[in-house]
Write a protein that holds these residues in place. Structure first.
Motif, mmCIF file in Angstrom:
data_model
loop_
_atom_site.group_PDB
_atom_site.id
_atom_site.type_symbol
_atom_site.label_atom_id
_atom_site.label_comp_id
_atom_site.label_asym_id
_atom_site.label_seq_id
_atom_site.Cartn_x
_atom_site.Cartn_y
_atom_site.Cartn_z
ATOM 1 N N ALA A 194 19.604 -25.792 -14.071
ATOM 2 C CA ALA A 194 18.898 -25.552 -12.818
ATOM 3 C C ALA A 194 18.691 -24.048 -12.676
ATOM 4 O O ALA A 194 19.659 -23.303 -12.540
ATOM 5 N N VAL A 195 17.451 -23.597 -12.758
ATOM 6 C CA VAL A 195 17.162 -22.174 -12.680
ATOM 7 C C VAL A 195 16.774 -21.847 -11.234
ATOM 8 O O VAL A 195 15.795 -22.384 -10.720
ATOM 9 N N LEU A 249 23.960 -24.430 -13.150
ATOM 10 C CA LEU A 249 23.143 -23.511 -12.368
ATOM 11 C C LEU A 249 23.015 -22.181 -13.106
ATOM 12 O O LEU A 249 23.960 -21.707 -13.723
ATOM 13 N N ILE A 250 21.824 -21.598 -13.019
ATOM 14 C CA ILE A 250 21.659 -20.258 -13.579
ATOM 15 C C ILE A 250 20.719 -19.529 -12.617
ATOM 16 O O ILE A 250 19.747 -20.100 -12.137
ATOM 17 N N SER A 251 21.081 -18.302 -12.254
ATOM 18 C CA SER A 251 20.327 -17.605 -11.202
ATOM 19 C C SER A 251 19.635 -16.370 -11.765
ATOM 20 O O SER A 251 20.146 -15.731 -12.688
ATOM 21 N N SER A 309 28.225 -25.333 -10.925
ATOM 22 C CA SER A 309 28.043 -23.885 -10.900
ATOM 23 C C SER A 309 28.066 -23.309 -12.304
ATOM 24 O O SER A 309 27.536 -22.234 -12.548
ATOM 25 N N ASP A 310 28.736 -24.027 -13.222
ATOM 26 C CA ASP A 310 28.854 -23.517 -14.590
ATOM 27 C C ASP A 310 29.350 -24.681 -15.462
ATOM 28 O O ASP A 310 29.794 -25.694 -14.934
ATOM 29 N N PHE A 311 29.271 -24.534 -16.780
ATOM 30 C CA PHE A 311 29.918 -25.504 -17.660
ATOM 31 C C PHE A 311 31.229 -24.898 -18.119
ATOM 32 O O PHE A 311 31.250 -23.796 -18.678
ATOM 33 N N ARG A 312 32.316 -25.606 -17.875
ATOM 34 C CA ARG A 312 33.630 -25.181 -18.351
ATOM 35 C C ARG A 312 34.222 -26.359 -19.094
ATOM 36 O O ARG A 312 34.239 -27.483 -18.574
#
Lengths: 447, 315
Positions: A132-133, A97-99, A295-298
């Protein structure tokens, strides 16, 4: 249900014209039934037959491609509830995800990760596929600017907003990339449907629960949208599992077309704890997600997730194999021991892992046994002395060492005599039967 | 097209087995649907987690796995108590790693003494696992079964090669057996039949299909367990209607991927979190395939899986 070869044959011209490249219409029908030919190979089939054949051969869950180019992920197209019944076909695509409310540094950090997170395993590259923007700012310009920045990331795009104006603004920046539009709802149906059809983009249908979702996809379908992805709206673990199972089962067991599409899931909206999010994603890999939005790549969670995905989506009939060759473990030299084993990828992982644990520098010879394990390969005549000996000679290992000792798997003890005959001058040592005993065994090694 | 919720036609049910004795005894099994398909059937007993204790200080454990137990690794009784008091363990799994003939090779008497001390110190069910060396396990479990007579320990792995000996000891001294077979539904079924013929009663048996973690063949375990549940629940195969136990922690933590440091390979992320997730994610995959008892190690992985079980069954 797919048609049989005979049923297909009845719909063909039966002229045996050979224009399709096979001698008879019956042979062509058989090829169609087994998926070895395409209907378009026959130039003479009637429109009526074509329609009937296409309807009958349409997959129960539509495969949907997200984005363009050879690396665009295909999701859906599944045919079974349980992987042992055939196989799971298309891995769920993994998204970050990127907002548009994130600051520039955060956006940059996230884009950098898209390149960092690639893992090599058994000769395959494991990597996430999507970004996902999401339009959170309410400012169409800001959203468009972010889309324009993100579209060069190398990952395919999902544009997220309930507001068709936002989607239109984002789409303007990247229409040629055919992003997945998220989402069409009952409230914005006609506008989102026209954005999707005008730009040939796949679109997510979002409603609460499978029944409402089915009604929505029928409307979208009536509006001309073909490529649909489903979001049943659930954001609790229990409801999500239930919805995923019911959607898959309705499509496969009831041939219920309105739910015959891949799904999109949002572990990122189900918890604020990244660890928990990873565990939820692990569930969604086995239980039917088409797309998983994180929510993020970790690294610590993405790596296990991508490996799990590869494991679950391997063909149960075709074990993964490692490339034949010489593997160096713990920096071996000319005095280091040489072990030989099969190229079943699990065998390779376990044996190489145990050698690493032993910290004893070693050479590991991997023989191509067509992905079979040691015992199975031996039983099939693919890992016996007459196969191993020429391989050892040809491998070139002899030039790398100044001894002539070969350690074979404990289960191949019965081959050691024939191997000594086939490999004159070599001493054959029988290793342990279990990988776990390799470290103890190697610690006694003397060249 | 009208939508109707599709339903699986179930015809069987998993047996309910009580592990341990007394107030803290735990009942597992009883499912009448696929795992967590609560819209189709019931799961009267939630899957349980047994926390691992080793009978000798572990060697070559990842730092993250060792850290929570650093103060108790040389005392199995203290270790078990710590699991119960600090981490709320509902069951303990004592791994008799020190009896391995390829390792410390401790004798049966010594091992039995440790089991006895642990079993007397705790009131939760105690699973005792050997090293899968048939001769040694037979020797050890004969002694263990005897000195813990009547405590209803859960003894394993009981395999085709030693089921008569260990099975007999379990029957004689009233313990439950873990019937372990090598990732194969038919071998699993066959061993259950053999143990039944030997006289092990249906309420004293749990199955261990031999599992592995993510990256090391979890897909095999996953599919074998799914097939076992399918046979048990939809094909009335009563010889597969037993609860399933998964010895998963050991498998995930021994992998090199659980040990590589972030400095060594930045794209692998934080080593501690990765180790915990490899355990918790593998356990979750097995839960969805039908695990009734998970043998786990790291308190944080256990917490994640407990939360997952709670959320999967939340009303």
């Amino acid at each position: 249900m797919p048609l049989t070869g005979i049923e297909i044959f009845k719909l063909l011209p039966k002229t045996n014209c050979t224009d399709c490249g096979v001698p008879t219409c019956l042979a062509f029908a058989m090829n169609l039934a087994s998926g070895k030919a395409e209907l378009t190979d026959c130039p003479h089939v009637t429109e009526e037959s074509k329609t009937r054949l296409e309807e009958a051969s349409a997959p129960p869950i539509l495969p949907v491609t997200i984005g363009t180019g050879p690396e665009a992920p295909k999701v859906g197209g599944e045919t079974v509830m349980f992987r042992h019944e055939k196989r799971f076909e298309n891995q769920p695509a993994v998204a970050m995800l990127i907002s548009d409310t994130m600051d520039e540094a955060e956006v940059k950090a996230r884009l950098d990760k898209c390149h960092l997170f690639r893992y090599e395993r058994v000769g395959l590259i494991l990597k996430p596929e999507l970004i996902a923007v999401r339009a959170d700012s309410g400012d169409a310009q800001k959203f468009a600017a972010l889309v324009s920045k993100v579209k060069g990331s190398g990952l395919r795009l999902i544009l997220m907003s309930d507001n068709p104006d936002m989607l239109a603004a984002g789409l303007k920046e990247c229409a040629e990339k055919k992003p997945l539009l998220y989402a069409a709802t009952d409230d914005n149906l006609s506008r989102v449907a026209s954005l999707a059809t005008e730009n040939s983009c796949p679109v997510v249908a979002k409603a609460t629960g499978p029944a409402a979702l089915a009604e929505l996809t029928e409307k979208l379908s009536a509006a001309g949208v073909k490529n649909i992805v489903l979001d049943p709206g659930s954001r609790t673990v229990r409801q999500t599992l239930e919805d995923q199972v019911i959607i898959r089962s309705a499509a496969l067991n009831k041939k219920f077309r309105p739910l015959g599409y891949p799904t999109i899931t949002f572990p990122c909206e189900m918890t604020d704890d990244p660890m928990k999010e990873a565990v939820i994603a692990a569930m969604l890999v086995v239980k039917y997600a088409g797309i998983i939005v994180l929510s993020d790549f970790r690294g610590e969670s993405l790596f296990p997730l991508l490996v799990e995905r590869m494991n679950i989506f391997t063909d149960p009939q075709r074990p993964l194999a490692t490339t034949e060759g010489i593997y160096e473990i713990n920096n071996p030299d000319e005095n280091s021991p040489v072990l030989v084993t099969s190229n079943f990828s699990l065998t390779y992982f376990i044996i190489s892992g145990e050698i690493e644990t032993s910290k004893v520098p070693s050479w590991l010879l991997i023989k191509d046994t067509e992905g079979l394990s040691v015992m199975t390969a031996w039983a099939a005549g693919k890992f016996s002395a007459d196969v191993i000996a020429p391989f050892v000679k040809k491998s070139g290992i002899g030039d790398k060492i100044n001894h002539q000792k070969l350690i074979i798997p404990g289960y191949l003890a019965s081959e050691s005599g024939s191997l000594e005959e086939e490999l004159p001058g070599w001493e054959i040592l029988v290793g342990p039967r279990e990988g776990a005993h390799i470290p103890a065994f190697l610690k006694t090694w003397k060249s | 097209m009208a939508f109707e919720i599709p339903k699986t036609a179930y015809s069987g049910k998993i047996k309910e087995i009580t592990l341990g004795k007394g107030e803290k005894a735990v009942t597992v099994g009883g499912e009448s649907s696929y795992p967590f398909y609560l819209f189709e059937g019931e799961m009267p007993h939630l899957p349980r987690i047994a926390m691992e204790v080793y009978d000798a200080p572990p060697e070559e454990w990842a730092e993250a796995a060792l850290e929570p137990f650093a103060d108790v690794v040389s005392d199995p009784v203290a270790w078990a108590n710590k699991c119960i008091k600090d981490y709320g363990a509902e069951m303990i799994c004592l791994q008799l790693a020190s009896t391995d003939p390829n390792g410390l090779d401790r004798g049966a008497d010594e091992a039995a003494e440790v089991v006895k001390r642990v079993s007397e110190a705790i009131d939760v069910p105690l699973i005792v696992l050997g090293t899968a060396n048939h001769d040694k396990d037979t020797e050890v479990f004969r002694k263990v079964a005897e000195v813990c007579h009547g405590k209803n320990l859960i003894l394993g792995p009981v395999e085709e090669g030693d089921y008569k000996q260990i099975g007999a000891a379990a029957i004689g001294y009233q313990h439950t057996v873990v019937a372990a077979s090598p990732i194969d539904i038919n071998l699993g079924k066959q061993l259950n039949i053999l143990l039944g013929n030997l006289g092990v009663s249906d309420d004293m048996l749990v199955m261990d299909p031999t599992v592995s973690g993510i990256g090391y063949g979890i897909e095999y375990a996953y599919s074998v367990m799914e097939r076992m549940r399918m046979a048990a629940l939809t094909q009335q195969d009563d010889k597969l209607q037993f609860p399933i136990i998964c010895n998963i922690a050991r498998e995930t933590w021994k992998a090199k991927e659980a040990k590589i440091s972030e400095a060594e390979d930045p794209k692998m992320g934080d080593a501690k979190k990765r180790g915990i997730l490899l355990e918790a994610m593998s356990a979750t995959v097995l839960l969805l395939a039908g695990a009734d008892v998970l043998i786990m190690r790291h308190p944080e992985a256990i917490k994640l899986v407990r939360e997952m079980i709670a959320e999967l069954t939340a009303s």
